[in-house]
Scaffold this motif. Sequence first.
Motif, PDB file in Angstrom:
ATOM      1  N   VAL A 118       0.843  -1.204   0.000  1.00 40.76           N
ATOM      2  CA  VAL A 118       0.000   0.000   0.000  1.00 40.76           C
ATOM      3  C   VAL A 118       0.875   1.249   0.000  1.00 40.76           C
ATOM      4  CG1 VAL A 118      -1.642   1.339   1.375  1.00 40.76           C
ATOM      5  CG2 VAL A 118      -1.959  -1.135   1.103  1.00 40.76           C
ATOM      6  N   GLU A 119       1.909   1.231   0.778  1.00 39.95           N
ATOM      7  CA  GLU A 119       2.828   2.364   0.875  1.00 39.95           C
ATOM      8  C   GLU A 119       3.484   2.664  -0.472  1.00 39.95           C
ATOM      9  OE1 GLU A 119       6.914   3.398   3.402  1.00 39.95           O
ATOM     10  OE2 GLU A 119       5.927   1.444   3.554  1.00 39.95           O
ATOM     11  N   ILE A 120       3.955   1.612  -1.140  1.00 41.55           N
ATOM     12  CA  ILE A 120       4.609   1.795  -2.437  1.00 41.55           C
ATOM     13  C   ILE A 120       3.608   2.283  -3.480  1.00 41.55           C
ATOM     14  CG2 ILE A 120       5.795   0.596  -4.316  1.00 41.55           C
ATOM     15  CD1 ILE A 120       6.983  -1.276  -2.183  1.00 41.55           C
ATOM     16  N   ALA A 121       2.414   1.687  -3.494  1.00 39.03           N
ATOM     17  CA  ALA A 121       1.400   2.094  -4.469  1.00 39.03           C
ATOM     18  C   ALA A 121       1.010   3.554  -4.288  1.00 39.03           C
ATOM     19  CB  ALA A 121       0.169   1.195  -4.332  1.00 39.03           C
ATOM     20  N   ARG A 122       0.901   3.981  -3.048  1.00 40.26           N
ATOM     21  CA  ARG A 122       0.545   5.369  -2.770  1.00 40.26           C
ATOM     22  C   ARG A 122       1.606   6.316  -3.315  1.00 40.26           C
ATOM     23  NH1 ARG A 122       0.634   5.250   2.512  1.00 40.26           N
ATOM     24  NH2 ARG A 122      -1.476   4.388   2.646  1.00 40.26           N
ATOM     25  N   TYR A 123       2.859   5.935  -3.140  1.00 44.76           N
ATOM     26  CA  TYR A 123       3.939   6.797  -3.616  1.00 44.76           C
ATOM     27  C   TYR A 123       3.982   6.838  -5.135  1.00 44.76           C
ATOM     28  CZ  TYR A 123       8.448   9.034  -4.057  1.00 44.76           C
ATOM     29  OH  TYR A 123       9.453   9.907  -4.391  1.00 44.76           O
ATOM     30  N   LEU A 124       3.744   5.696  -5.792  1.00 44.21           N
ATOM     31  CA  LEU A 124       3.762   5.661  -7.246  1.00 44.21           C
ATOM     32  C   LEU A 124       2.625   6.481  -7.841  1.00 44.21           C
ATOM     33  CD1 LEU A 124       4.665   1.916  -7.952  1.00 44.21           C
ATOM     34  CD2 LEU A 124       6.136   3.915  -8.138  1.00 44.21           C
ATOM     35  N   GLU A 125       1.483   6.472  -7.199  1.00 47.16           N
ATOM     36  CA  GLU A 125       0.356   7.267  -7.682  1.00 47.16           C
ATOM     37  C   GLU A 125       0.674   8.755  -7.683  1.00 47.16           C
ATOM     38  OE1 GLU A 125      -2.975   6.314  -5.267  1.00 47.16           O
ATOM     39  OE2 GLU A 125      -3.251   4.291  -6.106  1.00 47.16           O
ATOM     40  N   ALA A 126       1.482   9.180  -6.744  1.00 46.22           N
ATOM     41  CA  ALA A 126       1.828  10.591  -6.636  1.00 46.22           C
ATOM     42  C   ALA A 126       3.055  10.953  -7.466  1.00 46.22           C
ATOM     43  CB  ALA A 126       2.075  10.956  -5.172  1.00 46.22           C
ATOM     44  N   ASN A 127       3.677   9.969  -8.112  1.00 40.25           N
ATOM     45  CA  ASN A 127       4.884  10.223  -8.898  1.00 40.25           C
ATOM     46  C   ASN A 127       4.761   9.499 -10.231  1.00 40.25           C
ATOM     47  OD1 ASN A 127       7.087  11.535  -6.870  1.00 40.25           O
ATOM     48  ND2 ASN A 127       5.748  10.111  -5.779  1.00 40.25           N
ATOM     49  N   ALA A 128       4.102  10.164 -11.185  1.00 38.49           N
ATOM     50  CA  ALA A 128       3.792   9.551 -12.471  1.00 38.49           C
ATOM     51  C   ALA A 128       5.045   9.128 -13.232  1.00 38.49           C
ATOM     52  CB  ALA A 128       2.967  10.515 -13.313  1.00 38.49           C
ATOM     53  N   GLU A 129       6.105   9.933 -13.155  1.00 40.42           N
ATOM     54  CA  GLU A 129       7.310   9.616 -13.917  1.00 40.42           C
ATOM     55  C   GLU A 129       7.927   8.308 -13.436  1.00 40.42           C
ATOM     56  OE1 GLU A 129      11.459  11.829 -15.329  1.00 40.42           O
ATOM     57  OE2 GLU A 129      10.092  12.787 -13.913  1.00 40.42           O
ATOM     58  N   LEU A 130       7.977   8.127 -12.141  1.00 44.42           N
ATOM     59  CA  LEU A 130       8.499   6.877 -11.597  1.00 44.42           C
ATOM     60  C   LEU A 130       7.576   5.717 -11.942  1.00 44.42           C
ATOM     61  CD1 LEU A 130      10.475   5.250  -9.935  1.00 44.42           C
ATOM     62  CD2 LEU A 130       9.277   5.975  -7.882  1.00 44.42           C
ATOM     63  N   GLY A 131       6.265   5.993 -11.945  1.00 45.05           N
ATOM     64  CA  GLY A 131       5.320   4.953 -12.311  1.00 45.05           C
ATOM     65  C   GLY A 131       5.556   4.440 -13.721  1.00 45.05           C
ATOM     66  N   GLU A 132       5.993   5.322 -14.619  1.00 51.71           N
ATOM     67  CA  GLU A 132       6.279   4.910 -15.982  1.00 51.71           C
ATOM     68  C   GLU A 132       7.478   3.968 -16.036  1.00 51.71           C
ATOM     69  OE1 GLU A 132       6.802   8.480 -18.167  1.00 51.71           O
ATOM     70  OE2 GLU A 132       4.697   9.101 -18.036  1.00 51.71           O
ATOM     71  N   VAL A 133       8.458   4.218 -15.196  1.00 53.99           N
ATOM     72  CA  VAL A 133       9.633   3.338 -15.147  1.00 53.99           C
ATOM     73  C   VAL A 133       9.226   1.946 -14.662  1.00 53.99           C
ATOM     74  CG1 VAL A 133      11.896   2.979 -14.108  1.00 53.99           C
ATOM     75  CG2 VAL A 133      11.190   5.275 -14.770  1.00 53.99           C
ATOM     76  N   VAL A 134       8.408   1.894 -13.626  1.00 51.06           N
ATOM     77  CA  VAL A 134       7.930   0.603 -13.129  1.00 51.06           C
ATOM     78  C   VAL A 134       7.089  -0.092 -14.192  1.00 51.06           C
ATOM     79  CG1 VAL A 134       6.535  -0.550 -11.383  1.00 51.06           C
ATOM     80  CG2 VAL A 134       8.031   1.340 -10.728  1.00 51.06           C
ATOM     81  N   ALA A 135       6.268   0.679 -14.924  1.00 46.86           N
ATOM     82  CA  ALA A 135       5.452   0.104 -15.986  1.00 46.86           C
ATOM     83  C   ALA A 135       6.322  -0.515 -17.082  1.00 46.86           C
ATOM     84  CB  ALA A 135       4.536   1.178 -16.586  1.00 46.86           C
ATOM     85  N   ALA A 136       7.474   0.119 -17.369  1.00 46.15           N
ATOM     86  CA  ALA A 136       8.395  -0.446 -18.356  1.00 46.15           C
ATOM     87  C   ALA A 136       8.952  -1.784 -17.876  1.00 46.15           C
ATOM     88  CB  ALA A 136       9.533   0.539 -18.625  1.00 46.15           C
ATOM     89  N   LEU A 137       9.248  -1.874 -16.581  1.00 41.66           N
ATOM     90  CA  LEU A 137       9.712  -3.144 -16.018  1.00 41.66           C
ATOM     91  C   LEU A 137       8.605  -4.200 -16.096  1.00 41.66           C
ATOM     92  CD1 LEU A 137      11.635  -1.910 -12.848  1.00 41.66           C
ATOM     93  CD2 LEU A 137      12.646  -2.947 -14.892  1.00 41.66           C
ATOM     94  N   GLU A 138       7.372  -3.791 -15.886  1.00 42.09           N
ATOM     95  CA  GLU A 138       6.250  -4.721 -15.992  1.00 42.09           C
ATOM     96  C   GLU A 138       6.112  -5.262 -17.411  1.00 42.09           C
ATOM     97  OE1 GLU A 138       3.266  -2.899 -12.556  1.00 42.09           O
ATOM     98  OE2 GLU A 138       3.125  -2.174 -14.622  1.00 42.09           O
TER      99      GLU A 138
END
Length: 309
Positions: A239-259
């Motif tokens: 939950v903690e990680i998901a909350r942080y990713l929601e507030a940081n779109a650029e980092l979320g894109e990096v994680v999405a690339a790994l996915e």
Amino acid sequence: MADRLVHIVDDVAELDGVDELTLVLVLDGFLDAGNAAARAAQHLSDLDDGGSVVATFDVDQFHDYRARRPAMSFVQDHYEAYDAPRLAVRLLHDTGGTPYLLLNGPEPDNRWEAFCRAVREVVERFGVTRTVAMGSVPMAVPHTRPIALTSHANDPSLITGESPWRGELRIPSSAQSLLEIRLGEWGHAALGFVAHIPHYLAQLDFPQASASLLEQVEIGGRLTIDLSGLLAEAEDRAVEIARYLEANAELGEVVAALERQYDAFERAEESGSNLLAPDQPLPSGEELGQQFEQFLAGLEGPDDDKSGS
């Protein structure tokens, strides 16, 4: 030689007549991304109130104090509370009351062969039938996918899962991996599991991996372990990680690339095609480094109440 390196309790009546005995092994320091193995060992100890110490190693023979300086407290005008490193074997019990041993402490910095011989004495004195090791390494994988594990053993019949690796890899050695080799040479069964940790979480506690490791220890060590506490910690961290990713779109894109890379690899594995999945490139090392520095800073910031969990 071993007599001077390890002291073993002479009389452990509870182990008399035990036909099968598992020794769980976790050496802190090298193979422990995400603190996964150390947290798993601590969980085992906590479940049985620390158990009882049945063997202790002479840490002074193995530890490099200048490379890994133990912590101590300075209180106003004097030193106190020295956290001396300790390498010990504890007698614990699983949830069904089955006894097993836990060897935990800092990985020896030197005298690895002597350490292996000392562990051999413990194994043979208590009649250990299998040694099960835990470890974890950072990998370019997303935290949103199942945790992969590498299983290994000194006897092919002990392998509990298919290896994700093909061919030979040259890797840095460890006292833990050398011990598996030596135990095999001495006729003692040893196996282990290494969890693949998202490298952007390697500096944080990742209890989900700890739980995954202990699930494998249950199978390989023939034990029953209550994982409810670790699973609750894992949910909080997710939950903690998901909350942080929601507030940081650029980092979320990096994680999405790994996915995308992970999913492409899985599809390629299933079809037997190119495992490199060239149509799904990974972000560059520079991109990962920049984004995950921000990620770690965000999770460890003053507003995060659970960063030390």
